[in-house]
Design an enzyme around this catalytic site. Structure first.
Site, PDB file in Angstrom:
ATOM      1  N   ASP A  42      23.313  32.967  -2.505  1.00  0.00           N
ATOM      2  CA  ASP A  42      23.483  33.827  -1.734  1.00  0.00           C
ATOM      3  C   ASP A  42      24.691  34.742  -2.456  1.00  0.00           C
ATOM      4  O   ASP A  42      25.383  34.085  -3.423  1.00  0.00           O
ATOM      5  CB  ASP A  42      24.133  33.809  -0.415  1.00  0.00           C
ATOM      6  CG  ASP A  42      24.100  34.786   0.700  1.00  0.00           C
ATOM      7  OD1 ASP A  42      23.076  34.625   1.428  1.00  0.00           O
ATOM      8  OD2 ASP A  42      24.682  35.763   0.673  1.00  0.00           O
ATOM      9  N   ASP A  68      23.661  36.728  -7.062  1.00  0.00           N
ATOM     10  CA  ASP A  68      23.023  38.097  -6.676  1.00  0.00           C
ATOM     11  C   ASP A  68      21.936  38.413  -7.440  1.00  0.00           C
ATOM     12  O   ASP A  68      21.616  38.560  -8.684  1.00  0.00           O
ATOM     13  CB  ASP A  68      24.184  39.163  -7.247  1.00  0.00           C
ATOM     14  CG  ASP A  68      23.688  40.515  -6.763  1.00  0.00           C
ATOM     15  OD1 ASP A  68      22.660  40.926  -6.542  1.00  0.00           O
ATOM     16  OD2 ASP A  68      24.786  41.326  -7.001  1.00  0.00           O
ATOM     17  N   VAL A  69      20.833  38.415  -6.573  1.00  0.00           N
ATOM     18  CA  VAL A  69      19.429  38.482  -7.078  1.00  0.00           C
ATOM     19  C   VAL A  69      18.959  39.708  -7.801  1.00  0.00           C
ATOM     20  O   VAL A  69      18.027  39.954  -8.483  1.00  0.00           O
ATOM     21  CB  VAL A  69      18.353  38.175  -5.967  1.00  0.00           C
ATOM     22  CG1 VAL A  69      18.314  36.842  -5.393  1.00  0.00           C
ATOM     23  CG2 VAL A  69      18.470  39.451  -4.995  1.00  0.00           C
ATOM     24  N   ASN A  95      14.029  35.444  -0.442  1.00  0.00           N
ATOM     25  CA  ASN A  95      14.141  35.892   0.817  1.00  0.00           C
ATOM     26  C   ASN A  95      15.411  37.023   0.893  1.00  0.00           C
ATOM     27  O   ASN A  95      15.342  37.721   1.841  1.00  0.00           O
ATOM     28  CB  ASN A  95      14.677  34.891   1.724  1.00  0.00           C
ATOM     29  CG  ASN A  95      15.250  35.223   3.051  1.00  0.00           C
ATOM     30  OD1 ASN A  95      14.713  35.468   3.950  1.00  0.00           O
ATOM     31  ND2 ASN A  95      16.529  35.284   3.001  1.00  0.00           N
ATOM     32  N   TYR A 168      13.476  50.734   2.513  1.00  0.00           N
ATOM     33  CA  TYR A 168      13.000  49.713   2.991  1.00  0.00           C
ATOM     34  C   TYR A 168      11.545  49.478   3.044  1.00  0.00           C
ATOM     35  O   TYR A 168      10.961  48.330   2.695  1.00  0.00           O
ATOM     36  CB  TYR A 168      13.760  49.446   4.238  1.00  0.00           C
ATOM     37  CG  TYR A 168      13.673  47.950   4.954  1.00  0.00           C
ATOM     38  CD1 TYR A 168      14.311  46.828   4.485  1.00  0.00           C
ATOM     39  CD2 TYR A 168      12.797  47.739   5.799  1.00  0.00           C
ATOM     40  CE1 TYR A 168      14.452  45.399   4.886  1.00  0.00           C
ATOM     41  CE2 TYR A 168      12.683  46.452   6.408  1.00  0.00           C
ATOM     42  CZ  TYR A 168      13.339  45.287   6.030  1.00  0.00           C
ATOM     43  OH  TYR A 168      13.246  44.016   6.450  1.00  0.00           O
ATOM     44  N   LYS A 172       9.342  46.993   0.876  1.00  0.00           N
ATOM     45  CA  LYS A 172       8.473  45.761   1.452  1.00  0.00           C
ATOM     46  C   LYS A 172       6.900  45.985   1.259  1.00  0.00           C
ATOM     47  O   LYS A 172       6.211  44.992   1.009  1.00  0.00           O
ATOM     48  CB  LYS A 172       8.790  45.746   3.029  1.00  0.00           C
ATOM     49  CG  LYS A 172      10.019  45.467   3.491  1.00  0.00           C
ATOM     50  CD  LYS A 172      10.694  43.838   2.702  1.00  0.00           C
ATOM     51  CE  LYS A 172      11.913  43.382   3.065  1.00  0.00           C
ATOM     52  NZ  LYS A 172      12.337  42.163   2.656  1.00  0.00           N
ATOM     53  N   THR A 203      19.438  38.705  13.597  1.00  0.00           N
ATOM     54  CA  THR A 203      20.144  38.166  12.315  1.00  0.00           C
ATOM     55  C   THR A 203      21.431  39.455  11.911  1.00  0.00           C
ATOM     56  O   THR A 203      21.873  40.162  12.588  1.00  0.00           O
ATOM     57  CB  THR A 203      19.125  38.289  10.978  1.00  0.00           C
ATOM     58  OG1 THR A 203      18.933  39.478  10.662  1.00  0.00           O
ATOM     59  CG2 THR A 203      17.666  37.589  11.091  1.00  0.00           C
TER      60      THR A 203
HETATM   61  N1  LIG Z   1      16.048  40.282  10.616  1.00  0.00           N
HETATM   62  C1  LIG Z   1      14.872  41.103  10.777  1.00  0.00           C
HETATM   63  O1  LIG Z   1      14.344  41.695  11.733  1.00  0.00           O
HETATM   64  C2  LIG Z   1      14.079  40.969   9.444  1.00  0.00           C
HETATM   65  C3  LIG Z   1      12.795  41.518   9.709  1.00  0.00           C
HETATM   66  C4  LIG Z   1      11.819  41.872   8.847  1.00  0.00           C
HETATM   67  C5  LIG Z   1      12.185  41.322   7.438  1.00  0.00           C
HETATM   68  N2  LIG Z   1      13.373  40.787   7.235  1.00  0.00           N
HETATM   69  C6  LIG Z   1      13.936  40.398   5.979  1.00  0.00           C
HETATM   70  O2  LIG Z   1      14.440  39.038   5.836  1.00  0.00           O
HETATM   71  C7  LIG Z   1      15.246  38.849   4.778  1.00  0.00           C
HETATM   72  C8  LIG Z   1      16.472  37.967   5.273  1.00  0.00           C
HETATM   73  O3  LIG Z   1      17.179  39.135   6.238  1.00  0.00           O
HETATM   74  P1  LIG Z   1      17.794  38.650   7.397  1.00  0.00           P
HETATM   75  O4  LIG Z   1      17.427  39.388   8.631  1.00  0.00           O
HETATM   76  O5  LIG Z   1      18.057  37.131   7.382  1.00  0.00           O
HETATM   77  O6  LIG Z   1      19.339  39.458   7.089  1.00  0.00           O
HETATM   78  P2  LIG Z   1      20.916  38.794   6.716  1.00  0.00           P
HETATM   79  O7  LIG Z   1      21.893  39.874   6.455  1.00  0.00           O
HETATM   80  O8  LIG Z   1      21.161  38.083   8.075  1.00  0.00           O
HETATM   81  O9  LIG Z   1      20.774  37.735   5.639  1.00  0.00           O
HETATM   82  C9  LIG Z   1      20.147  38.300   4.466  1.00  0.00           C
HETATM   83  C10 LIG Z   1      21.387  37.730   3.258  1.00  0.00           C
HETATM   84  O10 LIG Z   1      21.022  38.000   2.199  1.00  0.00           O
HETATM   85  C11 LIG Z   1      22.129  38.099   1.437  1.00  0.00           C
HETATM   86  N3  LIG Z   1      22.089  39.114   0.220  1.00  0.00           N
HETATM   87  C12 LIG Z   1      21.943  40.285   0.313  1.00  0.00           C
HETATM   88  N4  LIG Z   1      21.860  41.109  -0.937  1.00  0.00           N
HETATM   89  C13 LIG Z   1      21.811  39.924  -1.619  1.00  0.00           C
HETATM   90  C14 LIG Z   1      21.895  39.763  -2.844  1.00  0.00           C
HETATM   91  N5  LIG Z   1      21.601  41.092  -3.887  1.00  0.00           N
HETATM   92  N6  LIG Z   1      21.527  38.548  -3.779  1.00  0.00           N
HETATM   93  C15 LIG Z   1      21.637  37.377  -3.059  1.00  0.00           C
HETATM   94  N7  LIG Z   1      21.965  37.369  -1.676  1.00  0.00           N
HETATM   95  C16 LIG Z   1      21.822  38.818  -1.019  1.00  0.00           C
HETATM   96  C17 LIG Z   1      23.205  38.470   2.342  1.00  0.00           C
HETATM   97  O11 LIG Z   1      24.662  38.186   1.887  1.00  0.00           O
HETATM   98  C18 LIG Z   1      22.861  37.717   3.461  1.00  0.00           C
HETATM   99  O12 LIG Z   1      23.489  36.574   3.632  1.00  0.00           O
HETATM  100  C19 LIG Z   1      15.224  40.147   3.988  1.00  0.00           C
HETATM  101  O13 LIG Z   1      14.427  40.144   3.126  1.00  0.00           O
HETATM  102  C20 LIG Z   1      15.066  41.064   5.384  1.00  0.00           C
HETATM  103  O14 LIG Z   1      14.573  42.242   4.844  1.00  0.00           O
HETATM  104  C21 LIG Z   1      14.200  40.724   8.265  1.00  0.00           C
END
Ligand SMILES: NC(=O)c1ccc[n+]([C@@H]2O[C@H](COP(=O)([O-])OP(=O)(O)OC[C@H]3O[C@@H](n4cnc5c(N)ncnc54)[C@H](O)[C@@H]3O)[C@@H](O)[C@H]2O)c1
Length: 263
Positions: A42, A68-69, A95, A168, A172, A203
Site C-alpha cells: 500500500d 505506490d502502484v 486492487n 473512474y 474501470k 470502505t
Molecule cells: N468500495 C467500493 O464501493 C468499490 C466499488 C467498486 C470498486 N472498488 C474498487 O476497489 C478497490 C479498493 O478500493 P476500496 O473501496 O477498498 O477503497 P479504500 O480506499 O478503502 O482502499 C484503497 C487502498 O488503496 C490504497 N492506494 C491508493 N492509491 C494507491 C497507490 N497509488 N498505490 C498503492 N496503494 C494505493 C489506499 O491507501 C487504500 O489503502 C479500488 O480499485 C476501487 O476502485 C471499490
C-alpha cells in the site's frame, strides 16, 4: 482433489495492492486465513504498518510492503523482491484504486468542469497502476507457466454510472478489456486473469462516503439487495479466484454487486 484441497492456499505466495484498507484488506485477510504467505502492499505507510502489525499477531505469514502502484519501476522491484524472498509468486491482486469524485449528477462532475490534471492522476493509479501490476506479475508467471492475476474493477466499468466521475468509470472500463486481453495472451501459459467488479462496499474510498447513513439510504433504492455490502462479502470470490477451485476460469469480469448489474 478434495474440496478442502481445492481452496487450500498453503505454500502459495500472494501479493495484494491497496491492502491497508477496504477490499484489499479483506482480500489479504482471506489469503492469510487460507494459509497463503501474503504480502500487503500500500502507498499509505502508516495505515499499512497498523494493519500488518494487527494481522501478524494472528498470521505470522503476513508481510507489509510500502508501494505506490503508479510507479511502474517500483512495482517491478516489489515483485522481483517477493520472488527472491519467497521463491515465487502465485497470485497477484491488482486492487489499489481511488475515486474520481462524483459523476455528472453534480455540476463539478460535468464535462465542462473536468480538470485534466485530476483525470490523469486518477488514470495513473487506476489504469497505469493496474497495467504495471499485471505486467510485473506476467513477467514472472509466464515463464513458470502458472499463476493467477485478479484485478479489482467495478460495475461502474460495465455501463454508464452517473454517480461516479468520468476518470473512474473510464479507468474501470479500460481495465476490463486489459483483463480480457491479458487472459487471452496468458491462457497458453496457464496464467489465469480475472476481474472482480464490486458494487458499493463500505470502505475508505472517497473519504469513506459509502459508510455514511445517507449513502445507505440512497443505495436502498439502487441495489436489488437493498444495502451496501460489507467488505467481508468480497472474501468468497477472492478465495475462489486465487485457488485451484477456479482452474477453468479466465477472462471473466465477475460482479459482486447485490444484483445491480442484472437490472
Ligand atoms: N468500495 C467500493 O464501493 C468499490 C466499488 C467498486 C470498486 N472498488 C474498487 O476497489 C478497490 C479498493 O478500493 P476500496 O473501496 O477498498 O477503497 P479504500 O480506499 O478503502 O482502499 C484503497 C487502498 O488503496 C490504497 N492506494 C491508493 N492509491 C494507491 C497507490 N497509488 N498505490 C498503492 N496503494 C494505493 C489506499 O491507501 C487504500 O489503502 C479500488 O480499485 C476501487 O476502485 C471499490
Amino acid at each position: 482433489m478434495s474440496l478442502a484441497e481445492l481452496f487450500d492456499l498453503r505454500e502459495r505466495t500472494v501479493l495484494v495492492t491497496g491492502a491497508a484498507s477496504g477490499l484489499g484488506l479483506a482480500v489479504a485477510e482471506t489469503m492469510l486465513e487460507a494459509g497463503a504467505c501474503t504480502v500487503l502492499a500500500d502507498a499509505d505507510e502508516v495505515a499499512l504498518a497498523g494493519e500488518v502489525e494487527r494481522l501478524r499477531a494472528l498470521h505470522p505469514l503476513a508481510e507489509g510492503l510500502v508501494l505506490d502502484v503508479s510507479h511502474a519501476d517500483a512495482v517491478d522491484a516489489a515483485v522481483d523482491g517477493i520472488v527472491v524472498r519467497h521463491g515465487g509468486l502465485d497470485c497477484v491482486f491488482a486492487n489499489a484504486g481511488i475515486s474520481a469524485g462524483r459523476g455528472f449528477v453534480v455540476e463539478a462532475g460535468q464535462l465542462e468542469n473536468i480538470d485534466l490534471a485530476h483525470w490523469s492522476h486518477v488514470l495513473r493509479i487506476n489504469l497505469d497502476g493496474v497495467m504495471a501490476t499485471v505486467r510485473a506479475a506476467a513477467r514472472h508467471m509466464k515463464p513458470r507457466r502458472a499463476g493467477r492475476i485478479v484485478v479489482t474493477s467495478s460495475i461502474a466499468g460495465m455501463r454508464a454510472e452517473p454517480l461516479s466521475g468520468y476518470a473512474y468509470v473510464t479507468s474501470k472500463a479500460a481495465v476490463n478489456n486489459l483483463v480480457r486481453q491479458a487472459a487471452m495472451e496468458l491462457a497458453p501459459y496457464n496464467v489465469l486473469v480475472n476481474a472482480i467488479a464490486p458494487g458499493p462496499f463500505a470502505t475508505g474510498i472517497n473519504g469513506g462516503r459509502l459508510r455514511l447513513p445517507e449513502s445507505a439510504e440512497r443505495m436502498r433504492t439502487h441495489i436489488p439487495l437493498g444495502r451496501i455490502a460489507d467488505t467481508s462479502e468480497i472474501k468468497g470470490l477472492a478465495l475462489l479466484l486465487a485457488s485451484s477451485a477456479s482452474s477453468y476460469m479466465t477472462g471473466a469480469i465477475i460482479p459482486v454487486d447485490g444484483g445491480a448489474s442484472a437490472r
